[in-house]
Design an enzyme around this catalytic site. Structure first.
Site, PDB file in Angstrom:
ATOM      1  CG  ASN A 170      -1.708   1.255   1.382  1.00 17.26           C
ATOM      2  OD1 ASN A 170      -1.744   2.078   0.459  1.00 17.26           O
ATOM      3  ND2 ASN A 170      -2.363   1.419   2.516  1.00 17.26           N
ATOM      4  CD1 TRP A 171       3.301   0.888  -3.067  1.00 14.00           C
ATOM      5  CD2 TRP A 171       3.576   2.260  -4.812  1.00 14.00           C
ATOM      6  NE1 TRP A 171       4.023   0.205  -4.023  1.00 14.00           N
ATOM      7  CE2 TRP A 171       4.202   1.026  -5.103  1.00 14.00           C
ATOM      8  CE3 TRP A 171       3.624   3.272  -5.778  1.00 14.00           C
ATOM      9  CZ2 TRP A 171       4.864   0.781  -6.304  1.00 14.00           C
ATOM     10  CZ3 TRP A 171       4.276   3.037  -6.974  1.00 14.00           C
ATOM     11  CH2 TRP A 171       4.896   1.804  -7.237  1.00 14.00           C
ATOM     12  CE  LYS A 172      -0.016   3.101   4.814  1.00 12.14           C
ATOM     13  NZ  LYS A 172       0.072   3.183   6.262  1.00 12.14           N
TER      14      LYS A 172
ATOM     15  N   GLY B 132       2.660   2.273  10.765  1.00 16.97           N
ATOM     16  CA  GLY B 132       3.622   3.361  10.616  1.00 16.97           C
ATOM     17  C   GLY B 132       4.299   3.752  11.919  1.00 16.97           C
TER      18      GLY B 132
ATOM     19  CD  GLU C 123      -3.278  -2.435   7.168  1.00 19.78           C
ATOM     20  OE1 GLU C 123      -2.221  -2.750   6.605  1.00 19.78           O
ATOM     21  OE2 GLU C 123      -3.815  -1.324   7.019  1.00 19.78           O
TER      22      GLU C 123
ATOM     23  CD  GLU D 166      -2.726   5.443   6.741  1.00 19.70           C
ATOM     24  OE1 GLU D 166      -2.680   5.494   5.491  1.00 19.70           O
ATOM     25  OE2 GLU D 166      -1.839   4.886   7.422  1.00 19.70           O
TER      26      GLU D 166
ATOM     27  CB  SER E 214       5.354  -1.812  11.945  1.00 18.99           C
ATOM     28  OG  SER E 214       4.937  -0.478  12.179  1.00 18.99           O
TER      29      SER E 214
ATOM     30  CG  HIS F 262      -5.637   1.954   5.105  1.00 21.82           C
ATOM     31  ND1 HIS F 262      -5.185   2.888   6.018  1.00 21.82           N
ATOM     32  CD2 HIS F 262      -4.655   1.027   4.996  1.00 21.82           C
ATOM     33  CE1 HIS F 262      -3.972   2.546   6.422  1.00 21.82           C
ATOM     34  NE2 HIS F 262      -3.630   1.418   5.811  1.00 21.82           N
TER      35      HIS F 262
ATOM     36  N   GLY G 130       2.980  -1.119   4.230  1.00 25.80           N
ATOM     37  CA  GLY G 130       3.086   0.306   3.941  1.00 25.80           C
ATOM     38  C   GLY G 130       4.525   0.680   3.626  1.00 25.80           C
ATOM     39  N   GLY G 131       5.208   1.229   4.613  1.00 30.00           N
ATOM     40  CA  GLY G 131       6.562   1.763   4.423  1.00 30.00           C
ATOM     41  C   GLY G 131       7.513   0.845   3.665  1.00 30.00           C
TER      42      GLY G 131
HETATM   43  P1  13P Z   1       3.202   0.296   7.631  1.00 29.31           P
HETATM   44  O1  13P Z   1       3.698  -1.003   7.051  1.00 29.31           O
HETATM   45  O2  13P Z   1       3.938   1.503   7.125  1.00 29.31           O
HETATM   46  O3  13P Z   1       3.083   0.239   9.122  1.00 29.31           O
HETATM   47  O4  13P Z   1       1.704   0.487   7.066  1.00 29.31           O
HETATM   48  C1  13P Z   1       0.816  -0.564   7.154  1.00 29.31           C
HETATM   49  C2  13P Z   1      -0.391  -0.214   6.396  1.00 29.31           C
HETATM   50  O5  13P Z   1      -1.145   0.665   6.781  1.00 29.31           O
HETATM   51  C3  13P Z   1      -0.653  -0.930   5.137  1.00 29.31           C
HETATM   52  O6  13P Z   1      -1.927  -0.661   4.662  1.00 29.31           O
END
Ligand code: 13P
Length: 255
Positions: A13-15, A176, A170, A100, A216, A98, A237-238
């Protein structure tokens, strides 16, 4: 059905990261790095990157996903994107709900359900995100929260449609933050979600459903998380923004 019969799925997930030019560059590094994957590999990019991403990934094993879609087919919804706009571009997956989106953009369990149904109707495969906040975990109600999110997300969705659904657990406190759920916590929560799905449908439906952990996840902790019997992959994510890390995660998820 045991875990080895379920599809293992590793999704990035590149956000809100990467311009189209940067997306092309990252995919140029990811595509050769994951070509031997023995799991489904997905990159969920910002909307504006989808066109270049679909083009780049044609003929490869990397699937492309979006990070949201609206529940109406068209109309006066400024700033929104309809599911059939995505399928026409060659997008195969979409992330819905998600945390967010829930935290910052007013997404509710009800709109997650509407968006999921619209996405399925348009032919997309959906990654539905669920997960509790830190205080909900500390107050011992994570099962109530995650159970409610799962049940409402799946309202009115037939068992036959579950083959096009992945659920991503999640925990919001792990996203994050560098704070990963322990393998036991991730395994327990994914197992709980599976039990909710078994009650809603039946054991066969629950046993066939791919459930990911996200929060994470990185090359250092992936193996332990993915070894849990109810964790069938990851939503990253990251670490999905770095080709070497993403490659390591894909390898960890491969059978
Ligand atoms: P991180 O891997 O950066 O914690 O993000 C997880 C995430 O929200 C994937 O959708």
């Amino acid at each position: 059905m045991d875990k080895s019969k379920r599809a293992a799925v590793l999704a990035g997930n590149w956000k809100m990261n990467k311009t189209p030019a940067q997306a092309a560059e990252l995919l140029d590094a990811i595509i050769p790095a994951v070509k031997d994957a023995d799991c489904t590999v997905i990159c969920c990019t910002p909307f504006v990157d989808l066109s270049v991403a679909v083009e780049k990934c044609k003929g490869t094993n990397v699937k492309i996903g979006a990070q949201n879609c609206h529940f109406k087919e068209s109309g006066a919804y400024t700033g929104e994107v309809a599911a059939n706009m995505l399928t026409e571009m060659g997008v195969e997956y979409v992330i819905i709900g998600h945390s967010e989106r829930r935290q910052y953009f007013g997404e509710t369990d009800e709109t997650v359900n509407l968006r999921t149904k619209a996405a399925l109707a348009a032919g997309l495969k959906v990654i539905i995100c669920v997960g509790e906040m830190l205080d909900e975990r500390e107050n011992g109600v994570f099962e109530d929260i995650v159970g409610r999110q799962t049940k409402i997300a799946l309202l009115g969705i037939d068992k036959a449609e579950l083959k096009n659904i992945i659920i991503a657990y999640e925990p919001v406190w792990a996203i994050g933050t560098g704070k990963t759920a322990t393998a036991e916590q991730a395994g327990e929560a994914c197992g709980y979600i599976r039990s909710v799905v078994a009650k809603l449908y039946d054991n066969e439906a629950a046993e066939g459903l791919t459930i990911q952990y996200g929060g994470s996840m990185n090359p250092g902790n992936a193996a332990e998380l993915l070894a849990q019997k109810d964790v069938d992959g990851g939503l990253i994510g990251g670490a999905s923004l770095k080709a070497p890390d993403f490659k390591a995660l894909v390898e960890a998820a491969s059978k």
